[in-house]
Design an enzyme around this catalytic site. Sequence first.
Site, PDB file in Angstrom:
ATOM      1  N   ASP A  63       1.072  -1.652   0.250  1.00 32.85           N
ATOM      2  CA  ASP A  63      -0.308   0.040   0.054  1.00 32.85           C
ATOM      3  C   ASP A  63       0.744   1.114  -0.134  1.00 32.85           C
ATOM      4  O   ASP A  63       2.271   1.328  -0.255  1.00 32.85           O
ATOM      5  CB  ASP A  63      -0.399   0.104   1.323  1.00 32.85           C
ATOM      6  CG  ASP A  63      -0.477  -0.671   2.174  1.00 32.85           C
ATOM      7  OD1 ASP A  63       0.691  -0.177   2.472  1.00 32.85           O
ATOM      8  OD2 ASP A  63      -0.877  -0.827   3.477  1.00 32.85           O
ATOM      9  N   ASP A 132      -7.812  -2.991  14.296  1.00 33.02           N
ATOM     10  CA  ASP A 132      -9.058  -3.312  13.735  1.00 33.02           C
ATOM     11  C   ASP A 132      -9.061  -4.244  12.604  1.00 33.02           C
ATOM     12  O   ASP A 132      -9.804  -4.353  12.837  1.00 33.02           O
ATOM     13  CB  ASP A 132     -10.356  -1.572  13.117  1.00 33.02           C
ATOM     14  CG  ASP A 132      -8.713  -1.014  11.677  1.00 33.02           C
ATOM     15  OD1 ASP A 132      -8.325  -1.565  11.189  1.00 33.02           O
ATOM     16  OD2 ASP A 132      -9.675  -0.502  11.117  1.00 33.02           O
ATOM     17  N   HIS A 134      -7.178  -4.801  10.467  1.00 32.54           N
ATOM     18  CA  HIS A 134      -6.898  -4.869   8.935  1.00 32.54           C
ATOM     19  C   HIS A 134      -5.648  -4.922   8.031  1.00 32.54           C
ATOM     20  O   HIS A 134      -5.012  -5.663   8.793  1.00 32.54           O
ATOM     21  CB  HIS A 134      -7.105  -3.344   8.554  1.00 32.54           C
ATOM     22  CG  HIS A 134      -6.122  -2.071   8.805  1.00 32.54           C
ATOM     23  ND1 HIS A 134      -6.130  -0.813   9.409  1.00 32.54           N
ATOM     24  CD2 HIS A 134      -4.849  -1.934   8.415  1.00 32.54           C
ATOM     25  CE1 HIS A 134      -4.903  -0.457   9.570  1.00 32.54           C
ATOM     26  NE2 HIS A 134      -4.280  -1.088   8.837  1.00 32.54           N
ATOM     27  N   GLU A 139      -9.883  -1.680   5.045  1.00 26.51           N
ATOM     28  CA  GLU A 139     -10.527  -1.395   6.584  1.00 26.51           C
ATOM     29  C   GLU A 139     -11.602  -2.613   6.819  1.00 26.51           C
ATOM     30  O   GLU A 139     -11.484  -2.791   4.916  1.00 26.51           O
ATOM     31  CB  GLU A 139     -10.657   0.009   7.012  1.00 26.51           C
ATOM     32  CG  GLU A 139      -9.524   0.976   6.848  1.00 26.51           C
ATOM     33  CD  GLU A 139      -8.707   1.037   8.065  1.00 26.51           C
ATOM     34  OE1 GLU A 139      -8.768   0.166   8.610  1.00 26.51           O
ATOM     35  OE2 GLU A 139      -8.033   2.553   7.605  1.00 26.51           O
TER      36      GLU A 139
HETATM   37  C1  GLP Z   1      -0.412   0.090   8.898  1.00 25.32           C
HETATM   38  C2  GLP Z   1      -0.092  -0.282   7.477  1.00 25.32           C
HETATM   39  C3  GLP Z   1      -0.273  -2.311   7.592  1.00 25.32           C
HETATM   40  C4  GLP Z   1      -0.111  -2.731   8.901  1.00 25.32           C
HETATM   41  C5  GLP Z   1      -0.380  -1.801   9.932  1.00 25.32           C
HETATM   42  C6  GLP Z   1      -0.187  -1.922  11.501  1.00 25.32           C
HETATM   43  O1  GLP Z   1      -1.470   0.837   8.188  1.00 25.32           O
HETATM   44  N1  GLP Z   1      -0.636   0.085   6.343  1.00 25.32           N
HETATM   45  O2  GLP Z   1       0.141  -3.036   6.287  1.00 25.32           O
HETATM   46  O3  GLP Z   1       0.081  -3.932   8.928  1.00 25.32           O
HETATM   47  O4  GLP Z   1      -0.383  -0.289   9.886  1.00 25.32           O
HETATM   48  O5  GLP Z   1       1.123  -1.052  11.711  1.00 25.32           O
HETATM   49  P1  GLP Z   1       1.937  -1.834  12.938  1.00 25.32           P
HETATM   50  O6  GLP Z   1       3.284  -2.383  12.698  1.00 25.32           O
HETATM   51  O7  GLP Z   1       2.742   0.130  13.355  1.00 25.32           O
HETATM   52  O8  GLP Z   1       1.408  -1.265  14.047  1.00 25.32           O
END
Ligand code: GLP
Length: 259
Positions: A63, A132, A134, A139
Amino acid sequence: MEIIIQPSAEDAAEMAERIISNLIITNPQAVIGLATGSTPLHLYRRLAAKGLDWSGITTFNLDEYLGVGAEHPQSYHAFMQENLFRHVNVDAKNVHLPDGMTPDPETHCHAYEEKIRAAGGIDLQLLGIGTDGHIGFNEPTSSLSSRTRIKTLTARTRRDNARFFGSEKDVPFHVITMGIGTILESRTALLLATGENKAEAVEGAVEGALTSMNPASALQLHRRAIICLDEAAASKLQRRDYYRWVFENKPPWQKIPPN
Ligand code: GLP
């Protein structure tokens, strides 16, 4: 699903690193899907230190923020450059991320899917998980068969990611993300989750019902999903003793090569 529970976040990162290193060694032309966020940082540090040959490896990131250019310090382009790409000998022409500045997102998203297909599909897709549920930026209520497209972030995700931008108002509202359908087509999905704040989302994904309200639960449909957790992220799983027993009693041909 294969659930691997490790004592600490560092141990979980090491396990994920062993799985990815083994792929790079056994398939030097592998196509690897990559993720961003805080969770894969230990993993990328370990991969970088490993000194493997990435010259034949192709990568596709999940992404990118819409309206955020590659040179923006909070872009996922910059994140990947800083935390992995500049430390390994991956060929820049084999590195793919959605372009947050594309003037025509729809065509760009189609082309991204085409590039994944042309590369032969993704051998291993690394994933994190949002609080959440995702995956990528899919989402809750994302179609379980979605493809790469634009999504709108939830208030919760914008709050969670504000720490990278300094303040919540600077977090973009829109993103380009691979779809859940895209992720499900990978040959292996490797979800890495650490920390107490992920325990509820992990429980929903692994032991909850298949629902777009927890997008990671779509991995229940994946042909080979590996869920790599530390104790804190696994703390709400009812069947964690069973998962531990299964992992400890793997037949030799299924064991992950040690470091
Ligand atoms: C972002 C990314 C996800 C990731 C998520 C969790 O939103 N787009 O790919 O898994 O955050 O992030 P973190 O590892 O910082 O908790």
